[in-house]
Design a protein around this motif. Sequence first.
Motif, PDB file in Angstrom:
ATOM      1  N   ASP A  58      33.800 -45.784  -2.611  1.00 26.80           N
ATOM      2  CA  ASP A  58      33.997 -47.239  -2.598  1.00 26.80           C
ATOM      3  C   ASP A  58      32.721 -47.975  -2.230  1.00 26.80           C
ATOM      4  O   ASP A  58      32.492 -49.103  -2.663  1.00 26.80           O
ATOM      5  CB  ASP A  58      35.083 -47.603  -1.581  1.00 26.80           C
ATOM      6  N   LEU A  59      31.901 -47.331  -1.401  1.00 23.45           N
ATOM      7  CA  LEU A  59      30.658 -47.945  -0.926  1.00 23.45           C
ATOM      8  C   LEU A  59      29.598 -46.858  -0.854  1.00 23.45           C
ATOM      9  O   LEU A  59      29.926 -45.669  -0.868  1.00 23.45           O
ATOM     10  CB  LEU A  59      30.835 -48.524   0.477  1.00 23.45           C
ATOM     11  N   GLY A  60      28.340 -47.272  -0.722  1.00 20.48           N
ATOM     12  CA  GLY A  60      27.278 -46.295  -0.531  1.00 20.48           C
ATOM     13  C   GLY A  60      26.164 -46.899   0.293  1.00 20.48           C
ATOM     14  O   GLY A  60      25.973 -48.116   0.287  1.00 20.48           O
ATOM     15  N   ILE A  61      25.449 -46.029   1.007  1.00 23.23           N
ATOM     16  CA  ILE A  61      24.258 -46.480   1.733  1.00 23.23           C
ATOM     17  C   ILE A  61      23.077 -45.858   1.015  1.00 23.23           C
ATOM     18  O   ILE A  61      22.942 -44.630   0.960  1.00 23.23           O
ATOM     19  CB  ILE A  61      24.314 -46.053   3.209  1.00 23.23           C
ATOM     20  N   VAL A  62      22.248 -46.711   0.429  1.00 20.42           N
ATOM     21  CA  VAL A  62      21.215 -46.214  -0.477  1.00 20.42           C
ATOM     22  C   VAL A  62      20.044 -47.192  -0.500  1.00 20.42           C
ATOM     23  O   VAL A  62      20.217 -48.376  -0.181  1.00 20.42           O
ATOM     24  CB  VAL A  62      21.839 -46.030  -1.893  1.00 20.42           C
ATOM     25  N   GLY A  63      18.862 -46.691  -0.860  1.00 21.15           N
ATOM     26  CA  GLY A  63      17.697 -47.570  -0.960  1.00 21.15           C
ATOM     27  C   GLY A  63      17.882 -48.572  -2.099  1.00 21.15           C
ATOM     28  O   GLY A  63      18.440 -48.231  -3.141  1.00 21.15           O
ATOM     29  N   ARG A  64      17.404 -49.803  -1.862  1.00 21.93           N
ATOM     30  CA  ARG A  64      17.489 -50.827  -2.912  1.00 21.93           C
ATOM     31  C   ARG A  64      16.800 -50.339  -4.191  1.00 21.93           C
ATOM     32  O   ARG A  64      17.247 -50.623  -5.296  1.00 21.93           O
ATOM     33  CB  ARG A  64      16.815 -52.110  -2.404  1.00 21.93           C
ATOM     34  N   ASN A  65      15.720 -49.566  -4.023  1.00 20.58           N
ATOM     35  CA  ASN A  65      14.985 -49.033  -5.170  1.00 20.58           C
ATOM     36  C   ASN A  65      15.886 -48.175  -6.054  1.00 20.58           C
ATOM     37  O   ASN A  65      15.878 -48.306  -7.279  1.00 20.58           O
ATOM     38  CB  ASN A  65      13.763 -48.226  -4.691  1.00 20.58           C
ATOM     39  N   VAL A  66      16.707 -47.322  -5.427  1.00 19.10           N
ATOM     40  CA  VAL A  66      17.607 -46.440  -6.190  1.00 19.10           C
ATOM     41  C   VAL A  66      18.724 -47.264  -6.839  1.00 19.10           C
ATOM     42  O   VAL A  66      19.090 -47.045  -7.999  1.00 19.10           O
ATOM     43  CB  VAL A  66      18.188 -45.335  -5.281  1.00 19.10           C
ATOM     44  N   LEU A  67      19.233 -48.242  -6.107  1.00 13.80           N
ATOM     45  CA  LEU A  67      20.306 -49.095  -6.635  1.00 13.80           C
ATOM     46  C   LEU A  67      19.813 -49.889  -7.858  1.00 13.80           C
ATOM     47  O   LEU A  67      20.455 -49.897  -8.909  1.00 13.80           O
ATOM     48  CB  LEU A  67      20.791 -50.056  -5.542  1.00 13.80           C
ATOM     49  N   HIS A  68      18.634 -50.504  -7.726  1.00 19.30           N
ATOM     50  CA  HIS A  68      18.108 -51.308  -8.835  1.00 19.30           C
ATOM     51  C   HIS A  68      17.741 -50.445 -10.037  1.00 19.30           C
ATOM     52  O   HIS A  68      17.912 -50.844 -11.174  1.00 19.30           O
ATOM     53  CB  HIS A  68      16.894 -52.123  -8.389  1.00 19.30           C
ATOM     54  N   GLU A  69      17.221 -49.245  -9.764  1.00 14.19           N
ATOM     55  CA  GLU A  69      16.875 -48.345 -10.872  1.00 14.19           C
ATOM     56  C   GLU A  69      18.149 -47.994 -11.647  1.00 14.19           C
ATOM     57  O   GLU A  69      18.160 -47.997 -12.875  1.00 14.19           O
ATOM     58  CB  GLU A  69      16.219 -47.067 -10.322  1.00 14.19           C
ATOM     59  N   PHE A  70      19.232 -47.747 -10.925  1.00 17.39           N
ATOM     60  CA  PHE A  70      20.504 -47.429 -11.579  1.00 17.39           C
ATOM     61  C   PHE A  70      20.991 -48.628 -12.394  1.00 17.39           C
ATOM     62  O   PHE A  70      21.393 -48.486 -13.542  1.00 17.39           O
ATOM     63  CB  PHE A  70      21.555 -47.053 -10.527  1.00 17.39           C
ATOM     64  N   GLN A  71      20.931 -49.808 -11.778  1.00 17.97           N
ATOM     65  CA  GLN A  71      21.414 -51.001 -12.474  1.00 17.97           C
ATOM     66  C   GLN A  71      20.635 -51.247 -13.758  1.00 17.97           C
ATOM     67  O   GLN A  71      21.192 -51.685 -14.748  1.00 17.97           O
ATOM     68  CB  GLN A  71      21.329 -52.229 -11.562  1.00 17.97           C
TER      69      GLN A  71
END
Length: 297
Positions: free
Chosen positions: A68-81
């Motif tokens: 439901d949620l994750g704790i992750v670097g913004r870099n990894v999140l944006h790369e995925f997006q």
Amino acid sequence: MKPRDRLRIAMQKSGRLTEPALDLLNRCGLTFRQSRDKLFCFGEGEPVDLLLVRDDDIPGLIAQGVCDLGIVGRNVLHEFQGTAGEGATALTEWRPLGFGRCRLSIAVPQERDYREPADLASQRIATSYPGLLNAWLREKQVAATVITLAGSVEIAPRLGTADAICDLVQSGGTLVANQLREADVLLQSEAVLAGPQTLPADERGDMIELLLKRLDGVIQVRESRLLLLQTSRTSLDAVTRLLPGGPQPTLLPVAGQPDQLMLQALCAGEVSWRQLEEIKKAGAREMFVLPVEKMLA
Ligand code: ATP
Ligand code: MG
């Protein structure tokens, strides 16, 4: 997929974000019993469990509804997006968490000139973040060749396989060790709480709202410092003006010294030595900076 009634949070199994993420969740009152295979941690008090995975897998697990949620670097999140493609579940950053700070930067060999993105035209740039790099190059209207590497990006220029790199930088030590210098910044990053844009409409949604409230409290306390000092009434204005974050101070009389005051103020964020020295120059003495453990307004 079977509906779940317990909230599931994905976090890094072993790496830079693991300890601070666990510490933050503990401070929010969540404790976990680690299972033997250490992939899944069962939450003891609240209905919240952890899935421990490689950080790169976290956005995908949320998008697929496995977590439901994750704790992750913004870099990894944006790369995925940037690379997830049309139709993928939109993820959002629910909270910045204030640890794992770094930046995604372009670095070039130390002896090379770099003034602007256009200097990268026709160059080969090695990175583990092709989505973010390609988006940045497009925005800057620069045509360059992006070489995707899974790791050890920083040695590519020395090996002659790239002219520049785009990689995470924290202190810059790795760059110096590889005779590189930071030339441009694409993204300021830190660990974030990531999740789907719309919260589940069941108990899990309620649990997320509770968690967000606790997180806000924990982050506010973590970033607060109690400043205590003594000052004369004549210096009071000058001292108050220098208080970091402009808090409203509480003033107390000092026994036997009618021209002196004890000042107490809750400052948002660190109070540096330099700020303390400035405040002292303005007329303060007997200064204490104390961490705040709990706060209930
Ligand atoms: P995993 O095995 O989970 O894939 P990893 O090697 O990809 O681990 P780490 O090196 O532990 O990941 O970094 C995790 C996150 O920490 C990064 O995505 C980034 O957001 C943050 N970080 C902070 N400083 C740095 C740094 N100097 N280098 C790399 N990552 C950093
Ligand atoms: Mg990784």
